[in-house]
Design a protein around this motif. Structure first.
Motif, PDB file in Angstrom:
ATOM      1  N   GLU A   1      56.269  69.994 -40.640  1.00 58.87           N
ATOM      2  CA  GLU A   1      55.963  69.326 -42.039  1.00 58.87           C
ATOM      3  C   GLU A   1      54.530  69.349 -42.662  1.00 58.87           C
ATOM      4  OE1 GLU A   1      56.556  64.875 -43.857  1.00 58.87           O
ATOM      5  OE2 GLU A   1      58.030  65.705 -42.363  1.00 58.87           O
ATOM      6  N   ALA A   2      53.856  69.205 -41.698  1.00 57.50           N
ATOM      7  CA  ALA A   2      52.214  69.286 -41.770  1.00 57.50           C
ATOM      8  C   ALA A   2      51.747  70.629 -42.459  1.00 57.50           C
ATOM      9  CB  ALA A   2      51.333  68.670 -40.789  1.00 57.50           C
TER      10      ALA A   2
ATOM     11  N   MET B   1      45.512  79.924 -41.824  1.00 55.95           N
ATOM     12  CA  MET B   1      45.647  78.657 -41.524  1.00 55.95           C
ATOM     13  C   MET B   1      45.125  78.674 -40.006  1.00 55.95           C
ATOM     14  SD  MET B   1      48.550  75.897 -42.355  1.00 55.95           S
ATOM     15  CE  MET B   1      49.752  77.437 -42.380  1.00 55.95           C
ATOM     16  N   ILE B   2      44.371  77.544 -39.781  1.00 60.47           N
ATOM     17  CA  ILE B   2      43.952  77.395 -38.212  1.00 60.47           C
ATOM     18  C   ILE B   2      44.202  75.864 -37.655  1.00 60.47           C
ATOM     19  CG2 ILE B   2      41.924  77.626 -36.781  1.00 60.47           C
ATOM     20  CD1 ILE B   2      40.713  79.646 -38.720  1.00 60.47           C
ATOM     21  N   ILE B   3      44.977  75.809 -36.742  1.00 60.51           N
ATOM     22  CA  ILE B   3      45.019  74.741 -36.113  1.00 60.51           C
ATOM     23  C   ILE B   3      43.912  74.421 -34.897  1.00 60.51           C
ATOM     24  CG2 ILE B   3      46.697  73.316 -34.584  1.00 60.51           C
ATOM     25  CD1 ILE B   3      47.814  73.277 -37.410  1.00 60.51           C
ATOM     26  N   ASN B   4      43.443  73.294 -34.919  1.00 63.64           N
ATOM     27  CA  ASN B   4      42.601  73.077 -33.867  1.00 63.64           C
ATOM     28  C   ASN B   4      43.208  72.132 -32.736  1.00 63.64           C
ATOM     29  OD1 ASN B   4      40.005  74.052 -34.603  1.00 63.64           O
ATOM     30  ND2 ASN B   4      39.648  72.194 -35.873  1.00 63.64           N
ATOM     31  N   PHE B   5      43.552  72.666 -31.589  1.00 61.56           N
ATOM     32  CA  PHE B   5      44.215  71.731 -30.471  1.00 61.56           C
ATOM     33  C   PHE B   5      43.319  71.497 -29.377  1.00 61.56           C
ATOM     34  CE2 PHE B   5      47.156  73.092 -26.580  1.00 61.56           C
ATOM     35  CZ  PHE B   5      47.468  71.734 -26.588  1.00 61.56           C
ATOM     36  N   TYR B   6      43.092  70.250 -29.470  1.00 65.84           N
ATOM     37  CA  TYR B   6      42.353  69.542 -28.402  1.00 65.84           C
ATOM     38  C   TYR B   6      42.961  69.312 -27.111  1.00 65.84           C
ATOM     39  CZ  TYR B   6      39.001  69.024 -32.609  1.00 65.84           C
ATOM     40  OH  TYR B   6      38.201  69.274 -33.557  1.00 65.84           O
ATOM     41  N   THR B   7      42.463  69.750 -26.092  1.00 66.63           N
ATOM     42  CA  THR B   7      43.173  69.681 -24.807  1.00 66.63           C
ATOM     43  C   THR B   7      42.071  69.434 -23.629  1.00 66.63           C
ATOM     44  OG1 THR B   7      44.746  70.873 -23.477  1.00 66.63           O
ATOM     45  CG2 THR B   7      43.290  72.277 -24.630  1.00 66.63           C
TER      46      THR B   7
ATOM     47  N   ASP C   1      57.965  80.073 -36.767  1.00 68.65           N
ATOM     48  CA  ASP C   1      58.506  79.848 -38.121  1.00 68.65           C
ATOM     49  C   ASP C   1      57.377  79.880 -39.079  1.00 68.65           C
ATOM     50  OD1 ASP C   1      61.058  79.550 -37.242  1.00 68.65           O
ATOM     51  OD2 ASP C   1      60.899  77.540 -36.650  1.00 68.65           O
ATOM     52  N   VAL C   2      56.144  79.399 -38.971  1.00 65.07           N
ATOM     53  CA  VAL C   2      54.805  79.633 -39.886  1.00 65.07           C
ATOM     54  C   VAL C   2      53.806  80.317 -39.092  1.00 65.07           C
ATOM     55  CG1 VAL C   2      53.512  77.891 -40.967  1.00 65.07           C
ATOM     56  CG2 VAL C   2      55.691  77.190 -40.556  1.00 65.07           C
TER      57      VAL C   2
ATOM     58  N   MET D   1      55.143  73.522 -27.814  1.00 62.41           N
ATOM     59  CA  MET D   1      55.721  73.215 -29.298  1.00 62.41           C
ATOM     60  C   MET D   1      54.817  73.860 -30.311  1.00 62.41           C
ATOM     61  SD  MET D   1      57.940  71.357 -30.398  1.00 62.41           S
ATOM     62  CE  MET D   1      58.309  70.358 -28.863  1.00 62.41           C
ATOM     63  N   LEU D   2      53.556  74.162 -30.249  1.00 65.53           N
ATOM     64  CA  LEU D   2      52.911  74.916 -31.158  1.00 65.53           C
ATOM     65  C   LEU D   2      53.432  76.244 -31.215  1.00 65.53           C
ATOM     66  CD1 LEU D   2      49.250  73.658 -30.472  1.00 65.53           C
ATOM     67  CD2 LEU D   2      50.641  73.553 -32.629  1.00 65.53           C
ATOM     68  N   LYS D   3      53.507  77.086 -30.138  1.00 66.60           N
ATOM     69  CA  LYS D   3      54.044  78.348 -30.076  1.00 66.60           C
ATOM     70  C   LYS D   3      55.323  78.559 -30.900  1.00 66.60           C
ATOM     71  CE  LYS D   3      51.616  79.739 -26.105  1.00 66.60           C
ATOM     72  NZ  LYS D   3      51.546  80.092 -24.665  1.00 66.60           N
ATOM     73  N   LEU D   4      56.194  77.223 -30.422  1.00 70.72           N
ATOM     74  CA  LEU D   4      57.516  77.278 -31.315  1.00 70.72           C
ATOM     75  C   LEU D   4      57.578  77.237 -32.839  1.00 70.72           C
ATOM     76  CD1 LEU D   4      59.788  74.862 -28.956  1.00 70.72           C
ATOM     77  CD2 LEU D   4      60.066  77.458 -29.387  1.00 70.72           C
ATOM     78  N   VAL D   5      56.596  76.526 -33.080  1.00 72.35           N
ATOM     79  CA  VAL D   5      56.216  76.253 -34.558  1.00 72.35           C
ATOM     80  C   VAL D   5      55.828  77.524 -35.152  1.00 72.35           C
ATOM     81  CG1 VAL D   5      55.020  75.092 -36.418  1.00 72.35           C
ATOM     82  CG2 VAL D   5      55.832  73.755 -34.422  1.00 72.35           C
TER      83      VAL D   5
END
Length: 76
Positions: free
Chosen positions: A73-74, A1-7, A27-28, A20-24
């Motif tokens: 959740e997502a 699973m890959i999250i795109n993080f626009y910054t 767990d996932v 926050m992404l690092k915290l999630v």
């Protein structure tokens, strides 16, 4: 699973979202593809008022103020 993080550099909300992404990710399992919108005119035009933006499979999960529960959740 890959999250795109626009910054973009100097964005304090982006720094918060990165943490926050690092915290999630504790767990996932997922990969983070961090994209600097300053390096792409199309991304800059699309996301400049929304960053940070968290996207999964071409669907925006959350933008602006990012929270743990919504991301988790997502991904589940």
């Amino acid at each position: 699973m890959i999250i795109n993080f626009y910054t973009r550099p100097g964005c304090h909300l982006c720094d918060d979202a990165r943490l926050m992404l690092k915290l999630v990710r504790e767990d996932v399992e997922f990969e983070i593809n961090e994209i600097n919108i300053e390096e792409d005119d199309a991304f800059h035009e699309k996301y400049m008022l929304m960053i940070p933006v968290i996207e999964l499979e071409d669907k925006i999960i959350q933008y602006g103020q990012v929270d743990y529960a919504t991301i988790l959740e997502a991904l589940l």
